[in-house]
Design an enzyme around this catalytic site. Structure first.
Site, PDB file in Angstrom:
ATOM      1  N   ASP A  97     -13.147   2.503   6.341  1.00 25.60           N
ATOM      2  CA  ASP A  97     -12.853   3.001   4.995  1.00 25.60           C
ATOM      3  C   ASP A  97     -12.582   1.854   4.021  1.00 25.60           C
ATOM      4  OD1 ASP A  97     -10.408   2.362   6.170  1.00 25.60           O
ATOM      5  OD2 ASP A  97      -9.425   4.255   5.679  1.00 25.60           O
ATOM      6  N   ASP A 100      -8.983  -4.627   3.766  1.00 29.53           N
ATOM      7  CA  ASP A 100      -7.941  -5.142   2.875  1.00 29.53           C
ATOM      8  C   ASP A 100      -7.636  -6.590   3.283  1.00 29.53           C
ATOM      9  OD1 ASP A 100      -5.830  -5.340   1.103  1.00 29.53           O
ATOM     10  OD2 ASP A 100      -4.504  -3.993   2.171  1.00 29.53           O
ATOM     11  N   PHE A 149      -3.573   0.691  -4.341  1.00 30.43           N
ATOM     12  CA  PHE A 149      -3.561   1.561  -3.171  1.00 30.43           C
ATOM     13  C   PHE A 149      -4.311   2.841  -3.498  1.00 30.43           C
ATOM     14  CE2 PHE A 149      -2.075   4.311   0.150  1.00 30.43           C
ATOM     15  CZ  PHE A 149      -2.014   3.454   1.241  1.00 30.43           C
ATOM     16  N   VAL A 150      -5.345   3.153  -2.728  1.00 26.24           N
ATOM     17  CA  VAL A 150      -6.189   4.312  -3.027  1.00 26.24           C
ATOM     18  C   VAL A 150      -6.109   5.374  -1.931  1.00 26.24           C
ATOM     19  CG1 VAL A 150      -7.811   2.977  -4.451  1.00 26.24           C
ATOM     20  CG2 VAL A 150      -8.256   3.253  -2.012  1.00 26.24           C
TER      21      VAL A 150
HETATM   22  P1  IMP Z   1      -6.410  -4.548   6.825  1.00 23.86           P
HETATM   23  O1  IMP Z   1      -6.148  -4.847   8.277  1.00 23.86           O
HETATM   24  O2  IMP Z   1      -5.316  -5.109   5.948  1.00 23.86           O
HETATM   25  O3  IMP Z   1      -7.771  -4.963   6.358  1.00 23.86           O
HETATM   26  O4  IMP Z   1      -6.203  -3.007   6.650  1.00 23.86           O
HETATM   27  C1  IMP Z   1      -7.210  -2.145   6.689  1.00 23.86           C
HETATM   28  C2  IMP Z   1      -6.686  -0.745   6.894  1.00 23.86           C
HETATM   29  O5  IMP Z   1      -5.534  -0.493   6.112  1.00 23.86           O
HETATM   30  C3  IMP Z   1      -7.730   0.236   6.424  1.00 23.86           C
HETATM   31  O6  IMP Z   1      -8.505   0.664   7.502  1.00 23.86           O
HETATM   32  C4  IMP Z   1      -6.929   1.357   5.855  1.00 23.86           C
HETATM   33  O7  IMP Z   1      -6.704   2.312   6.872  1.00 23.86           O
HETATM   34  C5  IMP Z   1      -5.617   0.747   5.475  1.00 23.86           C
HETATM   35  N1  IMP Z   1      -5.587   0.545   4.012  1.00 23.86           N
HETATM   36  C6  IMP Z   1      -5.789  -0.608   3.326  1.00 23.86           C
HETATM   37  N2  IMP Z   1      -5.734  -0.404   2.007  1.00 23.86           N
HETATM   38  C7  IMP Z   1      -5.483   0.919   1.844  1.00 23.86           C
HETATM   39  C8  IMP Z   1      -5.366   1.769   0.687  1.00 23.86           C
HETATM   40  O8  IMP Z   1      -5.467   1.345  -0.472  1.00 23.86           O
HETATM   41  N3  IMP Z   1      -5.153   3.081   0.945  1.00 23.86           N
HETATM   42  C9  IMP Z   1      -5.047   3.609   2.198  1.00 23.86           C
HETATM   43  N4  IMP Z   1      -5.181   2.859   3.293  1.00 23.86           N
HETATM   44  C10 IMP Z   1      -5.400   1.515   3.128  1.00 23.86           C
HETATM   45 MG    MG Z   2      -8.176   2.412   8.588  1.00 24.41          MG
END
Ligand code: IMP
Ligand code: MG
Length: 172
Positions: A97, A100, A149-150
């Site tokens: 999805d 980040d 945050f979405v």
């Molecule tokens: P990362 O390990 O920081 O890249 O986090 C990725 C995961 O965090 C994604 O798969 C999402 O499930 C969650 N995430 C990151 N940003 C958002 C957001 O804006 N809304 C909801 N979930 C998020």
């Molecule tokens: Mg996720």
């Protein structure tokens, strides 16, 4: 009070998903493609994406939790559902999805590589780049966002909002 500010509407999303599916169908036309969806957030995106892909494709899912109920990553990553099909020598496309910090996908790529796939690339609905902490390449981003945050279209905040058909900024 919580506000939902529109980011992408249903038509925007449909067009983005159709475009990326067309690219994937072209790039992998001579491959044995396996899509691996990251639960739960990618389930809506994944279900729309596979129906727009025009080449043979297999699918599987993993489940990874890294967030708890916070809007800031806890950075503790747990693989709570492993893959079930054989991906040795297959071309893998991770369907996520949101990318980040990139820590979740770095962890997932390392896990998938232990099964000797031919290649591993990433398709993400949203490439949110401001907080990126790792050098990962999102080969197929549908949409790039700087920050915020979405929720919606499968994406949650504390398990809410996944059913919204469009994508919104959550303002608290
Ligand atoms: P990362 O390990 O920081 O890249 O986090 C990725 C995961 O965090 C994604 O798969 C999402 O499930 C969650 N995430 C990151 N940003 C958002 C957001 O804006 N809304 C909801 N979930 C998020
Ligand atoms: Mg996720």
């Amino acid at each position: 009070m919580t506000d939902l500010i529109p980011v992408l509407n249903k038509d925007d999303i449909e067009k983005m998903v159709a475009d990326i599916a067309q690219k994937i169908s072209y790039d992998y036309k001579d491959s044995e493609l396996v899509l691996i969806g990251v639960l739960k957030g990618a389930f809506v995106f994944m279900s729309d994406l596979i129906r727009k892909i025009t080449i043979p494709v297999k699918i599987d899912f993993v489940s990874i939790s890294s967030y708890g109920s916070n809007t800031v990553s806890s950075k503790k990553i747990n693989l709570t559902k492993v893959i079930e099909i054989n991906i040795k020598n297959k071309d893998i496309l991770i369907v996520e999805d949101i990318v980040d910090t990139g820590l979740t996908l770095t962890y997932l790529i390392d896990y998938l590589k232990t099964f000797d796939p031919k290649s591993v690339k990433i398709c993400a609905l949203l490439d949110k780049y401001e907080r990126r902490e790792t050098e990962i390449e999102v080969a197929y981003p549908c949409h790039r966002l700087e920050k915020g945050f979405v929720v919606g279209y499968g994406i949650d905040y504390a398990e809410d909002y996944r059913n919204l058909p469009a994508i919104y900024h959550l303002k608290q």
